[in-house]
Motif scaffolding. Structure first.
Motif, PDB file in Angstrom:
ATOM      1  N   TRP A  20       0.906  -1.187  -0.187  1.00 63.56           N
ATOM      2  CA  TRP A  20      -0.096   0.019  -0.055  1.00 63.56           C
ATOM      3  C   TRP A  20       0.764   1.231   0.017  1.00 63.56           C
ATOM      4  N   SER A  21       0.496   2.215  -0.616  1.00 63.72           N
ATOM      5  CA  SER A  21       1.140   3.601  -0.723  1.00 63.72           C
ATOM      6  C   SER A  21       0.025   4.741  -0.558  1.00 63.72           C
ATOM      7  N   GLN A  22       0.481   5.824   0.304  1.00 63.79           N
ATOM      8  CA  GLN A  22      -0.294   6.692   0.288  1.00 63.79           C
ATOM      9  C   GLN A  22      -0.080   7.780  -0.936  1.00 63.79           C
ATOM     10  N   ILE A  23      -1.084   7.950  -1.613  1.00 64.62           N
ATOM     11  CA  ILE A  23      -1.194   8.857  -2.805  1.00 64.62           C
ATOM     12  C   ILE A  23      -1.585  10.311  -2.740  1.00 64.62           C
ATOM     13  N   GLY A  24      -2.039  10.809  -1.535  1.00 65.90           N
ATOM     14  CA  GLY A  24      -2.431  12.167  -1.477  1.00 65.90           C
ATOM     15  C   GLY A  24      -3.441  12.013  -0.355  1.00 65.90           C
ATOM     16  N   ASP A  25      -4.170  13.366  -0.335  1.00 64.31           N
ATOM     17  CA  ASP A  25      -5.182  13.609   0.883  1.00 64.31           C
ATOM     18  C   ASP A  25      -6.278  14.478   0.282  1.00 64.31           C
ATOM     19  N   LEU A  26      -7.490  14.180   0.513  1.00 68.07           N
ATOM     20  CA  LEU A  26      -8.651  14.940   0.154  1.00 68.07           C
ATOM     21  C   LEU A  26      -8.431  16.348   0.923  1.00 68.07           C
ATOM     22  N   HIS A  27      -9.287  17.530   0.455  1.00 68.83           N
ATOM     23  CA  HIS A  27      -8.962  18.733   1.077  1.00 68.83           C
ATOM     24  C   HIS A  27      -9.864  18.761   2.524  1.00 68.83           C
ATOM     25  N   THR A  28     -10.906  17.820   2.561  1.00 70.08           N
ATOM     26  CA  THR A  28     -11.706  17.750   3.501  1.00 70.08           C
ATOM     27  C   THR A  28     -12.085  16.169   3.649  1.00 70.08           C
ATOM     28  N   GLY A  29     -12.091  15.719   5.082  1.00 70.21           N
ATOM     29  CA  GLY A  29     -12.322  14.276   5.309  1.00 70.21           C
ATOM     30  C   GLY A  29     -13.694  14.140   4.948  1.00 70.21           C
ATOM     31  N   ARG A  30     -13.975  12.965   4.310  1.00 64.77           N
ATOM     32  CA  ARG A  30     -15.440  12.437   4.062  1.00 64.77           C
ATOM     33  C   ARG A  30     -15.473  11.054   3.667  1.00 64.77           C
ATOM     34  N   TYR A  31     -16.651  10.529   3.593  1.00 68.54           N
ATOM     35  CA  TYR A  31     -17.154   9.465   3.096  1.00 68.54           C
ATOM     36  C   TYR A  31     -18.411   9.153   2.523  1.00 68.54           C
ATOM     37  N   GLN A  32     -18.659   7.995   1.774  1.00 70.52           N
ATOM     38  CA  GLN A  32     -19.945   7.940   1.163  1.00 70.52           C
ATOM     39  C   GLN A  32     -19.642   8.758  -0.341  1.00 70.52           C
ATOM     40  N   THR A  33     -18.296   8.793  -0.742  1.00 72.86           N
ATOM     41  CA  THR A  33     -17.947   9.923  -1.715  1.00 72.86           C
ATOM     42  C   THR A  33     -18.138   9.163  -3.061  1.00 72.86           C
ATOM     43  N   GLY A  34     -18.407   9.617  -4.090  1.00 67.53           N
ATOM     44  CA  GLY A  34     -18.527   9.142  -5.514  1.00 67.53           C
ATOM     45  C   GLY A  34     -17.306   9.211  -6.207  1.00 67.53           C
ATOM     46  N   VAL A  35     -16.589   8.165  -6.714  1.00 64.35           N
ATOM     47  CA  VAL A  35     -15.307   8.229  -7.261  1.00 64.35           C
ATOM     48  C   VAL A  35     -15.269   7.387  -8.604  1.00 64.35           C
ATOM     49  N   CYS A  36     -14.634   7.891  -9.426  1.00 68.53           N
ATOM     50  CA  CYS A  36     -14.104   7.303 -10.907  1.00 68.53           C
ATOM     51  C   CYS A  36     -12.843   7.655 -11.152  1.00 68.53           C
ATOM     52  N   MET A  37     -12.379   6.840 -12.582  1.00 67.21           N
ATOM     53  CA  MET A  37     -11.228   6.948 -12.983  1.00 67.21           C
ATOM     54  C   MET A  37     -11.313   7.511 -14.433  1.00 67.21           C
ATOM     55  N   LEU A  38     -10.804   8.226 -15.315  1.00 66.16           N
ATOM     56  CA  LEU A  38     -10.704   8.644 -16.291  1.00 66.16           C
ATOM     57  C   LEU A  38      -9.680   8.954 -16.874  1.00 66.16           C
ATOM     58  N   ASN A  39      -8.925   8.292 -17.872  1.00 64.20           N
ATOM     59  CA  ASN A  39      -7.478   8.632 -18.358  1.00 64.20           C
ATOM     60  C   ASN A  39      -6.404   8.757 -17.354  1.00 64.20           C
ATOM     61  N   ASP A  40      -6.476   7.801 -16.296  1.00 60.66           N
ATOM     62  CA  ASP A  40      -5.454   7.854 -15.295  1.00 60.66           C
ATOM     63  C   ASP A  40      -5.719   8.896 -14.352  1.00 60.66           C
ATOM     64  N   VAL A  41      -6.831   9.588 -14.338  1.00 61.33           N
ATOM     65  CA  VAL A  41      -7.097  10.661 -13.080  1.00 61.33           C
ATOM     66  C   VAL A  41      -8.251  10.206 -12.564  1.00 61.33           C
ATOM     67  N   ILE A  42      -8.137  10.236 -11.107  1.00 61.42           N
ATOM     68  CA  ILE A  42      -9.270   9.804 -10.095  1.00 61.42           C
ATOM     69  C   ILE A  42     -10.042  11.115  -9.817  1.00 61.42           C
ATOM     70  N   TYR A  43     -11.324  10.903  -9.936  1.00 55.24           N
ATOM     71  CA  TYR A  43     -12.372  11.817  -9.621  1.00 55.24           C
ATOM     72  C   TYR A  43     -13.114  11.720  -8.341  1.00 55.24           C
ATOM     73  N   ALA A  44     -12.868  12.458  -7.421  1.00 54.74           N
ATOM     74  CA  ALA A  44     -13.780  12.265  -5.833  1.00 54.74           C
ATOM     75  C   ALA A  44     -14.710  13.324  -5.945  1.00 54.74           C
ATOM     76  N   VAL A  45     -16.105  12.866  -5.897  1.00 53.00           N
ATOM     77  CA  VAL A  45     -17.185  13.955  -6.076  1.00 53.00           C
ATOM     78  C   VAL A  45     -18.150  13.708  -5.046  1.00 53.00           C
ATOM     79  N   GLY A  46     -18.468  14.980  -4.135  1.00 56.06           N
ATOM     80  CA  GLY A  46     -19.516  14.800  -3.216  1.00 56.06           C
ATOM     81  C   GLY A  46     -19.227  13.926  -2.005  1.00 56.06           C
ATOM     82  N   GLY A  47     -20.270  13.535  -1.422  1.00 55.53           N
ATOM     83  CA  GLY A  47     -19.985  12.601  -0.138  1.00 55.53           C
ATOM     84  C   GLY A  47     -20.438  13.240   1.118  1.00 55.53           C
ATOM     85  N   ARG A  48     -20.194  12.576   2.168  1.00 57.08           N
ATOM     86  CA  ARG A  48     -20.893  13.168   3.460  1.00 57.08           C
ATOM     87  C   ARG A  48     -19.410  13.248   4.287  1.00 57.08           C
ATOM     88  N   GLY A  49     -19.652  14.376   5.333  1.00 57.31           N
ATOM     89  CA  GLY A  49     -18.648  14.458   6.447  1.00 57.31           C
ATOM     90  C   GLY A  49     -17.935  15.957   6.113  1.00 57.31           C
TER      91      GLY A  49
END
Length: 83
Positions: free
Chosen positions: A30-59
């Protein structure tokens, strides 16, 4: 990202997490790849062209549900070349 597994944010039992990790089964690590600006869960996540997108969520602070327009986070995932 082929066989890699990603964990983006999550829930600690009392707060949303900011940590983002990647598991590489080829090396069993396992490797840490970064941090979200705000801690959250139940976030929508997808990958397109080697970029991960995290959208919305709770927290998000002061809100029960995070708004996608102010918490659209991207990670560029790169595999390091030979050193």
């Amino acid at each position: 990202m082929n066989s890699k597994i990603f964990v983006i944010g999550g829930w600690s039992g009392n707060r949303g997490l900011t940590r983002c990790d990647m598991y590489d089964p080829d090396v069993g690590k396992w490797s840490q790849i970064g941090d979200l600006h705000t801690g959250r869960y139940q976030t929508g996540v997808c990958m397109l062209n080697d970029v991960i997108y995290a959208v919305g969520g709770r927290g998000c602070p002061g809100r029960f549900v995070c708004r996608s327009n102010n918490l659209f986070i991207t990670f560029q995932v790169a595999t390091p070349g030979p050193v």
